[in-house]
Structure formats: C-alpha cells, structure tokens
Design a protein around this motif. Structure first.
Motif, PDB file in Angstrom:
ATOM      1  N   SER A 116      14.017  49.254  50.012  1.00 32.54           N
ATOM      2  CA  SER A 116      14.533  50.283  50.930  1.00 32.54           C
ATOM      3  C   SER A 116      15.114  51.466  50.163  1.00 32.54           C
ATOM      4  O   SER A 116      14.977  52.610  50.587  1.00 32.54           O
ATOM      5  N   GLY A 117      15.744  51.208  49.004  1.00 34.21           N
ATOM      6  CA  GLY A 117      16.282  52.298  48.197  1.00 34.21           C
ATOM      7  C   GLY A 117      15.169  53.242  47.733  1.00 34.21           C
ATOM      8  O   GLY A 117      15.312  54.468  47.786  1.00 34.21           O
ATOM      9  N   VAL A 118      14.044  52.642  47.301  1.00 31.65           N
ATOM     10  CA  VAL A 118      12.909  53.450  46.844  1.00 31.65           C
ATOM     11  C   VAL A 118      12.331  54.244  48.012  1.00 31.65           C
ATOM     12  O   VAL A 118      12.051  55.445  47.902  1.00 31.65           O
ATOM     13  N   PHE A 143      11.372  59.213  51.092  1.00 34.39           N
ATOM     14  CA  PHE A 143      11.563  59.909  52.379  1.00 34.39           C
ATOM     15  C   PHE A 143      12.398  61.188  52.181  1.00 34.39           C
ATOM     16  O   PHE A 143      12.121  62.211  52.790  1.00 34.39           O
ATOM     17  N   ALA A 144      13.422  61.095  51.327  1.00 34.10           N
ATOM     18  CA  ALA A 144      14.312  62.245  51.130  1.00 34.10           C
ATOM     19  C   ALA A 144      13.556  63.417  50.503  1.00 34.10           C
ATOM     20  O   ALA A 144      13.811  64.576  50.815  1.00 34.10           O
ATOM     21  N   ARG A 145      12.602  63.087  49.598  1.00 33.26           N
ATOM     22  CA  ARG A 145      11.878  64.137  48.895  1.00 33.26           C
ATOM     23  C   ARG A 145      10.718  64.714  49.715  1.00 33.26           C
ATOM     24  O   ARG A 145      10.267  65.826  49.463  1.00 33.26           O
ATOM     25  N   ALA A 146      10.213  63.917  50.683  1.00 32.17           N
ATOM     26  CA  ALA A 146       8.977  64.316  51.380  1.00 32.17           C
ATOM     27  C   ALA A 146       9.247  65.502  52.294  1.00 32.17           C
ATOM     28  O   ALA A 146      10.179  65.486  53.092  1.00 32.17           O
ATOM     29  N   GLU A 147       8.410  66.529  52.169  1.00 27.21           N
ATOM     30  CA  GLU A 147       8.606  67.724  52.993  1.00 27.21           C
ATOM     31  C   GLU A 147       7.652  67.778  54.168  1.00 27.21           C
ATOM     32  O   GLU A 147       7.911  68.455  55.148  1.00 27.21           O
ATOM     33  N   LYS A 171       8.545  51.204  42.846  1.00 26.06           N
ATOM     34  CA  LYS A 171       8.814  49.815  43.256  1.00 26.06           C
ATOM     35  C   LYS A 171       8.720  49.719  44.787  1.00 26.06           C
ATOM     36  O   LYS A 171       9.743  49.601  45.470  1.00 26.06           O
ATOM     37  N   VAL A 172       7.509  49.829  45.318  1.00 21.78           N
ATOM     38  CA  VAL A 172       7.321  49.807  46.773  1.00 21.78           C
ATOM     39  C   VAL A 172       6.701  48.496  47.248  1.00 21.78           C
ATOM     40  O   VAL A 172       6.229  48.394  48.371  1.00 21.78           O
TER      41      VAL A 172
END
Lengths: 561, 561
Positions: A222-224, A229-233, A371-372
């Motif tokens: 979930s951290g990865v 998600f945070a980086r995806a535009e 690490k997905v």
C-alpha cells in the motif's frame, strides 16, 4: 528420502486399516492440484484444479488431472474439499461433476461462491457444504477439521483429516503473513494443537520452498501504491488477478484517498469483485466504483481502471491497450501498474505488453521496478517455522515442480523429520500410510488431459507432436491421381505448402523427380496407394532437406481412379 | 525527449556536413545489434549481430538485421567495427559478407579470432584490421578511437568516431566492474577526456537501465563456486556460455584448487576455450584440462565437466543429460551448476532441465538459489556515473527493448542531459547530427530477416502466421477429383488431418455435407476449381467450428480430370 522409481507399477490393494494418498495433479508441476484420500473403500478428494498450458502444449485451452483412476469409483467419493477459490484448485470441478453431478463440494463461503459462479456457466447446480475455520465435519469415514490459512485470496483453509489410520493434514496453498490485511492469520495455534495430537502425514505447499527468507506483508504494497498514486497526473490503470481481493482492496483504498473513482474492466474482474463485495470480503465506499462507460465524464486525474491481463494474455484488455486495439487509448502520462506476479513462461508476453504501453508514453510500474507484488506462498523461512510447530511424523511435499518438492523436503529434514519419513512423490504415485509410516505403494495413470474447444481428451500427445512439427516447419501436401490398373499418373502431382517458407512455384524442380520415381515403380509393378505415398514422401523429403535444410511435414495422398 | 512517430516516412538526403546514425537492429529488442554511421556519402558500420527467435517466430534459426537500406550502397561501406565477440554483435557478419566479401572488419584480437573461426565455417576469409584500446585509426572519413570497456567477454571496446559533424561515442555493451578479473577496466579516464573534448552524441547500452544499483564484481562468484566445490562429493557439471572466458576462468581456478580435472564438452565450448587459451585470455595449469573420453578413468570427485546448454536448449548436452539421453548419466549426488543468466523467454526450458536433473538426484545450483551469475551490463547506478563523466551533448539509448531505452533516457535526463537532446529511436530510425543537435530524420526498412535452414529471407511473416495457426490448431486437407465438364465428383472427398485432434474416421459426418453442397453447385453450373474449393472450405470450417469449437487450417484441393 524416498523417490518414486521411474518404472513403478500399479499399487496393490490398500492394506486393511491403511490410508492411501494419491495426488492426481500438482506434484511435478504448478497447477491442476488434486489429491485423492482413500480409507475403508471410500474416497475424499482435496481440490480439483486446472493447469494452464505452456508453449509445449500449443492450442490447448486447459489441462485437467486424469480422472481415469477414479472413474469406476465415482460412487465411492464422499466429497471434494476445496481449500480456496483459485483456478488451479477449483477449475477442474465442472469436468469431474460432468461425470457425476451430485458429488458434494465442501469449502468456505468465498470459495463456494466463486465455484458456484463457475459451475453456473457450465449449467451445473452442485450440492455444497459450507464450512469455516474451527469447524469439524464427518464426511464418510473422514473426520475433517478446517484451519484458517493466509494466502493471496481470502477465506483459504487447510484441512486435517482424521481416520483410524492416522491424521493427514493438507495445507492447501498458504503463507504466513503476520500482519494480514483482513487480520485472518494462518492459525499456528491450531497447527500446534494438531501437532501435539500428532500429525501422521503432512502434505505441504512447496511453491516457494526454494526462495530463502520470508514473504513481505501484503500491506507493504500500500505504501508503494500510495507513492505511485501521488505522482500520477493522468489516468491510473491497474492490472491484477481477478481473484486477488486484498490487492484490489488496497487499490480501492488508494483510489479513495486520492480522490479517484474506480471502474472494473473485464468479465471475470467484474464478476469476482461483485461476489467479494456482496459477501463482505471487499469493502468499497459508496459511489467509489463506477461503470466504465461513465469514465469519459471524469477528468483523467480522477480515474482508476482495474483490469486483468497482467500475464500478457493476448486477448485481455491490457494487451489490447498496448496494441491500440482497445477503446481505452493509452496516452503520454498515463500510469499503468502491473500489481501481480510474473508467472514463469509469461515473460515474453508480459514484456511485450510493457514495451507496447511504454511506446505510447505510459509510465509502467511493475514487479521489476517497484514492490507492487508479494507472493502468496510461504518461503523457506516460513516453512521452517511451520515444520517446527507441526513436527509431522511423515512429510510429503505437494504443489510444485521437482525442484520445489525437493527443496521443501530438505527444509523438512533440517527441522528434524527423519529422512526415511519424507516422501517425494509425483502425480499418480500412491503413498500408503500404514502403521504410522508413509510409503510409496505404486503408481496410477495421471497424464495430462487436454481441453481444446468443446472436447476433453480428444487432443492427445500425438496431436500435439504433430502441432509442434507443423508449427516449426509447416507442411507440404502432394496429391496424385493414379490409375491403379497401370500405376500411371492420371492427374498431378499437385503440390501445396503452408508454413514451409517454400513458394508453390518452387516445387517445379521436384515434380520431375516424383514423375521419374513413379514411372519406375509403375514399370516394377508397384501400384498400391500406400507404397506410392511412401515413395513420394521419401522423394520430396530428401529434396526439401537437400535444397533447404528443413523438415516440414510431408503429406502425400494418392487417390485412385 | 523525442520519440519516432509511428508513421515516419523515409529520411531526406543527409544535409551537407551532417552525420547520420541509423540503427538497423538492437533498438526495440535485445539482439541483432547493428548501427550505420554515414558521413560525406561514406558508411561505417558498428556491429552486425543476430537475434535469437522467440516463441512468436517458430522454427526460425536466427533473425538478421535487414540490409536492404544499405544493399545498393555496399561500395560505400568503409568497414565494420566489432565491439566484442558475442553473437548478437558478430553473428550477422557472415551474411553481410556474402553480399560483399571484402568489407574490412575492425576489432580487438579476441573479437576477430572468434569472428574468423565463425567465418571459416561459412568459408569466408575476411579482410581484418586488429585494434586495441588507445589506438586511433582513420577509416575513410571516420576517425576512430578505441576505448577499453568491461563486459562479460574479454577484450570489449567502445568506439569514439570523430567527423567534421562532431564526435559520436558508441559504448558497445559494457558494465563498470571496479575489480575486473583481468584488471582491464572500463576506461573512465578516457571517457572523461572524450567528455572534456565534447561528446556530441552518445549511444549507450540500455540493457540494465531498469535495474537499480550496481552489478556485483565478477570475482564475487569465485567464493560461491569454492563453497559449492568444497561441498560436492561426486562429479561437478557446469553449464555456462561458450564465450564467458572469465566465468570459465573461475571454474578452472576452482577445479585446480580442489584437485579436479576439467573436460570441455560441446563444439562451441571446445572451440572458443581453445582460442581463448591460445591467445592468452584463459590461463590453464598444465594437465588440468583433459579429453572427455578419459573421464571414466578418474574418480567422480576429481571430475569437472564444462558444457553449454544453460538456457535449456533442447539439443545441448545439459538438456540431454536431464532426459537421460546423453552418455553422461546423472546420478544421485552429482552437482550441476548453471553459471549463467536466465534470458527472458527461456524460463520454462531451463526449469524443465533443472527439474529433470533434480529428479535423477542431482544437486542443482543456479541463479535462483545461489550467486553464480552477475550481469555483463551496467545497471542504473553505473550509468549515472557514466553520464556524469561523459556529459554528452546528445544522448541516444541503444541495445534494449522500449522499456530499457526509456529507462536509460530517464537516467540521462537525471544527470542533466536536456530532454530535447535525448532521442529515443528504434530500428530503422535515422537520427541526424546537424549543427550539434541530434534529430529524428525519418525511417528506413528494418524488419526481421529470418534464417531458416539454408535460406535467408524466404520465410516471411506470412509463413510464420501459417506456422502459428498450424501449431495451435493443425490442419484438415480435403481432396476431390472433379470432372470439370459436369462439376461432378469423380473421386473423394478424401479428408486427412494432422494436429487437429480429430480422427480421420470422424470426418464421416461431414462428407455427406460436402457431397450435398457440391451436388447443388453442379446443378447451378459452378465447375471452376477455385470456387469449389471455397465451398468446401466454408462447409468444413463451419462443421469443425460447430462440432468442436476449433479453427484448424483447412486446405481444400480440387483436382480436375
């Protein structure tokens, strides 16, 4: 450790009071798991799965266990225990129920729900018995206790089977995540209790026995995911297995946190997530899941698509997106996450998809660069814990190729299981538990049974051998009409080829050779079609080999008038 | 970063004073590396390798670069620089020299020795120019300086090519082992000097750009080998690449330390190790290497066999040992070491070999369970060092699939190469260096050219498509002899099938359908063979699809009398 002798004969009658364990699949391969237990003339089956074909089985849809050793004993079957809902454990059930539809199916809530959905497609309404961890059920002479195990699908069970011959424990597939997402642990306290009572024979998952150490907790992913998600535009597209409820749960949670909506894409994904939601295994905030058709109304940064195809399956949504052959057109800046394992043999297909997506400008996150994914099977470190807790009297590694079975056997030996009490078996090998000792008794038929289109078992090894030759070399057909009274050619030779790389016009040089050989044979009085065909095959075969150094299949047909 | 547009047209004439770089292989795939440099109407080629086929190219022996864009300019070629002796860099040379045998070959001592041995098999005696690191040679308008690089074969070179248009540096394949076994480093001082002078365009190996960190030193493997040798009680069999001189050196050293003799097995292994020894690249104590025939005279614990087959190649010694189809019979207690990478796509074949060896009782040591392999290509950490030292003005990633090229481009951008100076090209894409800026100019033909048996290029995509259908589904041939004056059947239909899984006797049910359709067409006056064939194909195709849900190739042939 005992190994089966390559020329093992059929097993003798099971000695009075003994228990026989016969794996019909899953030993010597990863897939089509199926184990038959026999006591007092009655049978209990654990799992009945399918194996997915490899390159060596071209054109095949599925591979089943061979039911022939139990075909004349269908009335002796008390039931089929399904340890969990993966295809390699339940996928063969419809085919066994075709032979006798009223065999009871025993499993947990989610397992039975997934299996019933599958059986509905085969128009079978099964008899079922729903169980859960802690339950104890008498199924004929088999006293079954179910134990919770943690795996890459919720609601997985191990089963301890008590008979007067002793207690057999079958782990199913399992790992030992100590921080599972749903809090449902592999119940080591229960295994400790069973161990105290005495596990006479332990059948234990070998899939990751070669892998040192411990599987990381599922929740570390979930951290990865959050970082990605945070980086995806723009849009996020996630491919995973349609049964991996916990993985999908983490994607649902990440989407919710980042203000995105989710659409499920593909029949199996939509169906399974529906079942998981209805039964409470997948928790989805209201309004988060939307229909894929409504996505066009949302801005890109509010979209998550969840689909299958993480193994590069050519017909799945993800492959079609990579080929621009899907309504969802990948554009520069889309993020694609392959949140799944890479099953050996699928590498080329998966890399082809990753390259295709990358070429259209997608940022592809996969096991190779983030690490997905974590495995669903216990690694060596976990198995050592497990054996020290169970302290089985006899150990039989299951679920693995030879290298996995052997690595698992060695782990058992390290924890103190005596070498002579460790049995490395393979598909079809009957292992008898008599007087507390497990021994190889013989071998029953357990070859691959191929499903191709509508038929089961029609396509044999010999058809596959032909397919391999045809697929590598193509074929040449040579047709002749011959007057059988004289042996003379009435029409032809007419030569056609596909896949050989030889143009039909190039056969002009071999036609005189055929004519010459047949003229000679007519002089010698050879007029029988079969003999003429052999002559043609030899003549054309030699010509192809000399001229092209190739070996296509040659099909001479001499028709008689 | 610039990407090629999918519908790029042919490049215009190269502007006066410009330099054109056209990769004909190696961009979009791992293999068949070949780059054409053009300046002032003259050409210099860097490498000319082969690609090994995948499942998608059944029956193919090798895949070559497409020479068609240079075929009418063979006289303009000043020479071919070979960066090192691996097949994916030199394997295509015999095929290019077939078209013009006197093109000079430029390379290091070992590279030329390996290439000349290969050319001898093709009966070609080439013109060669032997160079080494530090040399500077004028080859037509191309002023070439050679720089030592470290790779998984000795004597590898990078090349810096100066022309009035600027300096292009091609790394070849490289990594940056800081403790190389032969002391021959990737010469970062030389690259720093070139960088100071100004590298206008850097072509850089992308193979491991996705892999974080650094490749471990080759010499770390020796510790692992020593442990395995110390534990081994019987024979040791090592499989590796026939060109990996440093890996074999470490096996030679371990054998010597542990009082074992070595025999090389297999044609390419014997040949290459002979060359490496003669030229001083492999150091072998006197008497250590023995002929394989004398092994029977030695006790098991004094034997090491070194063979090929580490990729599961079915005809190689190792696969045959796994199948008990080799004079060397694996027994309980033998140790087998796969001291090599596992090339993606070979997993199933390699695991099949490991399982086979394990089944006979061998202890199999491989990349998956021990550190017996390190890669030959720089990982991301090394590439960052490299770019910071070179500081290229333009960067063009080479040697990789799309995912690798893109990852490499991103590493370049991180070190400060401006995004608009990074070109992600692919096979056939011409990149022009004009006024110090690299730009995509157009695209030439660069498809796969297949070698199958003796012929080059005969087997086309359409033959491969046929092979894929035949390999998946088999075929059905339907033969009819028809009287063209009436359209009536004189003999047949005679139906034969291979690979479809349908027995010849099962065709009894479709024969009346064919007869019926043809009787109707005869009434309607349809007598033309081609039309009758179409009718037969449609009738049989529908029957197969309805009855079996399969789609074999259908080959109707109507012969006329």
């Amino acid at each position: 450790m005992s190994h089966p002798h390559p020329e093992l004969g059929p097993p003798p009658k099971l000695p009075e009071g003994g228990l026989r364990v016969t794996p019909l699949g899953g030993l010597g391969e990863i897939g089509r798991n199926m184990t038959v237990l026999e006591y007092g003339g009655r049978l209990l089956i654990v799992d009945c799965g399918v194996l997915f074909p490899e390159e060596e089985q071209p054109g095949i849809d599925l591979i089943l266990p061979d039911f022939s050793s139990i075909r004349d004993r269908l009335d002796d079957i008390e039931g089929i225990v399904l340890t969990h809902g993966h295809e390699d454990h339940i996928g063969g059930v419809p085919y066994l129920l075709r032979e006798k539809p009223d065999i009871p199916l025993i499993g947990s809530k989610l397992t039975l729900a997934l299996l019933e959905a599958k059986l509905q497609e085969h128009r079978i309404r099964p008899y079922t018995l729903q169980v859960k961890e802690g339950h104890r059920e008498r199924i004929g002479p088999f006293d079954c206790e179910f134990v919770s195990v943690n795996h890459s699908i919720p609601d997985a069970l191990a089963v301890a089977v008590r008979t007067p011959a002793g207690m057999v424990v079958h782990t199913g597939d399992f790992k030992m995540d100590q921080l599972p997402l749903d809090g449902r642990l592999t119940d080591l306290r229960a295994f400790a209790r069973l161990g105290e009572e005495g596990i006479d024979l332990l059948l234990s998952d070998s899939t990751n026995a070669e892998v040192p150490g411990f599987v990381a907790p599922e929740r570390e992913i979930s951290g990865v995911l959050r970082q990605v998600f945070a980086r995806a535009e723009k849009r996020i597209i996630v491919a995973s297995f349609a049964s991996h409820v916990h993985r999908i749960q983490q994607i649902v949670d990440a989407a919710h946190e980042h203000g995105r909506r989710i659409a499920f894409v593909g029949r199996s994904m939509v169906r399974n997530m529906g079942i998981a939601r209805d039964l409470g295994y997948l928790r989805v905030p209201a309004g988060l899941v939307v229909d894929v058709k409504t996505l066009d109304d949302l801005p890109d940064h509010e979209v998550v698509l969840v689909c299958t195809g993480s193994q590069g399956e050519p017909m799945a949504a993800l492959s079609r997106m990579a080929n621009r052959d899907h309504q969802i057109r990948i554009v520069e800046g889309d993020t694609v996450i392959l949140a799944s394992s890479l099953i050996p043999g699928n590498e080329n297909a998966v890399y082809r998809v990753i390259n295709g997506l990358t070429r259209w400008g997608a940022n592809v996150v996969h096991k190779g660069n983030a690490k997905v994914h974590v495995s669903g099977h216990a690694s060596a470190g976990e198995l050592l814990y497990f054996y020290n807790i169970c302290q089985p009297r006899n150990l039989m590694p299951v679920h693995g190729e030879w290298r996995h079975l052997r690595a698992n056997a060695e782990l058992g030996a390290m924890t103190g299981v005596p070498a002579e009490r460790i049995v490395i078996a393979e598909d079809g090998v009957a292992v008898d538990l008599v007087d507390g000792k497990a021994k190889i008794a013989g071998k029953v038929q357990a070859g691959y049974v191929y499903v191709d289109g509508l038929s089961v078992g029609d396509v044999t090894e010999s058809s596959l051998k032909d397919r391999r030759i045809l697929g590598d070399e193509g074929f040449i057909s040579v047709l002749l009409v011959v007057d059988t009274s004289t042996g003379k050619i009435v029409s032809g030779p007419s030569i056609h080829s596909r896949g050989s790389g030889i143009e039909d016009s190039d056969f002009a040089t071999v036609i005189p050779k055929i004519n010459e050989v047949l003229a000679r044979s007519a002089q010698d009085g050879v007029v029988e079609a079969h003999q003429l065909q052999q002559l043609v095959r030899r003549t054309v075969g030699k010509w192809v080999s000399d001229t092209y150094r190739r070996r296509p299949m040659i099909m001479p047909v001499v028709m008689e008038v």
